[in-house]
Design a protein around this motif. Structure first.
Motif, PDB file in Angstrom:
ATOM      1  N   SER A 112       0.338   1.372  -0.850  1.00 26.57           N
ATOM      2  CA  SER A 112       0.770   0.782   0.491  1.00 26.57           C
ATOM      3  C   SER A 112       0.222  -0.350   0.674  1.00 26.57           C
ATOM      4  O   SER A 112      -0.458  -0.801  -0.066  1.00 26.57           O
ATOM      5  CB  SER A 112       0.139   1.835   1.493  1.00 26.57           C
ATOM      6  OG  SER A 112      -1.131   1.640   1.665  1.00 26.57           O
ATOM      7  N   PHE A 113       0.718  -1.093   1.622  1.00 23.85           N
ATOM      8  CA  PHE A 113       0.231  -2.650   1.844  1.00 23.85           C
ATOM      9  C   PHE A 113      -1.213  -2.467   2.082  1.00 23.85           C
ATOM     10  O   PHE A 113      -1.904  -3.423   1.523  1.00 23.85           O
ATOM     11  CB  PHE A 113       0.919  -2.984   2.917  1.00 23.85           C
ATOM     12  CG  PHE A 113       0.679  -4.516   3.283  1.00 23.85           C
ATOM     13  CD1 PHE A 113       1.064  -5.498   2.598  1.00 23.85           C
ATOM     14  CD2 PHE A 113      -0.216  -5.140   4.109  1.00 23.85           C
ATOM     15  CE1 PHE A 113       1.048  -6.782   2.719  1.00 23.85           C
ATOM     16  CE2 PHE A 113      -0.437  -6.370   4.457  1.00 23.85           C
ATOM     17  CZ  PHE A 113      -0.060  -7.237   3.772  1.00 23.85           C
ATOM     18  N   GLN A 114      -1.781  -1.512   2.695  1.00 27.10           N
ATOM     19  CA  GLN A 114      -3.033  -1.699   3.159  1.00 27.10           C
ATOM     20  C   GLN A 114      -3.842  -1.462   1.602  1.00 27.10           C
ATOM     21  O   GLN A 114      -5.016  -2.079   1.452  1.00 27.10           O
ATOM     22  CB  GLN A 114      -3.514  -0.472   4.049  1.00 27.10           C
ATOM     23  CG  GLN A 114      -5.032  -0.516   4.426  1.00 27.10           C
ATOM     24  CD  GLN A 114      -5.167   0.808   5.598  1.00 27.10           C
ATOM     25  OE1 GLN A 114      -4.462   1.292   6.003  1.00 27.10           O
ATOM     26  NE2 GLN A 114      -6.376   0.973   5.649  1.00 27.10           N
ATOM     27  N   GLU A 115      -3.400  -0.363   0.967  1.00 29.25           N
ATOM     28  CA  GLU A 115      -4.072  -0.378  -0.318  1.00 29.25           C
ATOM     29  C   GLU A 115      -4.044  -1.623  -1.254  1.00 29.25           C
ATOM     30  O   GLU A 115      -4.844  -2.051  -2.040  1.00 29.25           O
ATOM     31  CB  GLU A 115      -3.464   1.025  -0.947  1.00 29.25           C
ATOM     32  CG  GLU A 115      -4.044   2.275  -0.500  1.00 29.25           C
ATOM     33  CD  GLU A 115      -3.153   3.552  -0.949  1.00 29.25           C
ATOM     34  OE1 GLU A 115      -3.461   4.451  -0.752  1.00 29.25           O
ATOM     35  OE2 GLU A 115      -1.656   3.143  -1.215  1.00 29.25           O
ATOM     36  N   TYR A 116      -2.945  -2.407  -1.157  1.00 30.39           N
ATOM     37  CA  TYR A 116      -2.595  -3.657  -1.867  1.00 30.39           C
ATOM     38  C   TYR A 116      -3.515  -4.707  -1.358  1.00 30.39           C
ATOM     39  O   TYR A 116      -4.338  -5.454  -2.066  1.00 30.39           O
ATOM     40  CB  TYR A 116      -1.081  -4.073  -1.444  1.00 30.39           C
ATOM     41  CG  TYR A 116      -0.864  -5.544  -1.845  1.00 30.39           C
ATOM     42  CD1 TYR A 116      -0.620  -6.192  -3.120  1.00 30.39           C
ATOM     43  CD2 TYR A 116      -0.531  -6.335  -0.743  1.00 30.39           C
ATOM     44  CE1 TYR A 116      -0.289  -7.284  -3.242  1.00 30.39           C
ATOM     45  CE2 TYR A 116      -0.238  -7.606  -0.867  1.00 30.39           C
ATOM     46  CZ  TYR A 116       0.044  -8.274  -2.059  1.00 30.39           C
ATOM     47  OH  TYR A 116       0.326  -9.334  -2.251  1.00 30.39           O
TER      48      TYR A 116
END
Length: 112
Positions: free
Chosen positions: A64-68
């Motif tokens: 996800s963007f948060q994980e990225y």
């Protein structure tokens, strides 16, 4: 700083092909194309797969963007430590946020 934020988002969306998550292939391609100058194992598919699995907090097989952003933050922090080791005095003069986004611009091959 605004430009750096736009760059980070644009890179994610480009490789996610407009979706909310990066699949395994998209993540591999992003790492190979965008991070090969600062990551030694960027072209090693097993190493990138392991990194993706470690970043995948909810274990859905996607980034996800948060994980990225966790990856971006970790790379920026490592780069900061490297620069501090090389020239600790000169980095003391930078505002932390300014430095972080300069690192992001450098990481993704953009100029300020």
């Amino acid at each position: 700083m605004e430009g750096a934020i736009k760059t980070v988002v644009s890179v994610f969306l480009k490789f996610a092909k407009g979706k909310e998550n990066l699949g395994g292939k998209e993540f591999q391609t992003l790492v190979e194309k965008q991070l090969n100058n600062i990551m030694t194992d960027a072209e090693n598919s097993k190493a990138v797969t392991k990194m993706r699995q470690d970043l995948d907090e909810n274990k859905d097989g996607k980034i996800s963007f948060q994980e990225y952003m966790i990856l971006v933050g970790e790379l920026a922090q490592q780069y900061s430590h490297q620069c501090c080791s090389e020239n600790e005095r000169s980095l003391m003069h930078y505002d932390w946020f300014f430095f972080l986004f300069k690192v992001l611009l450098y990481t993704f091959g953009c100029s300020a």
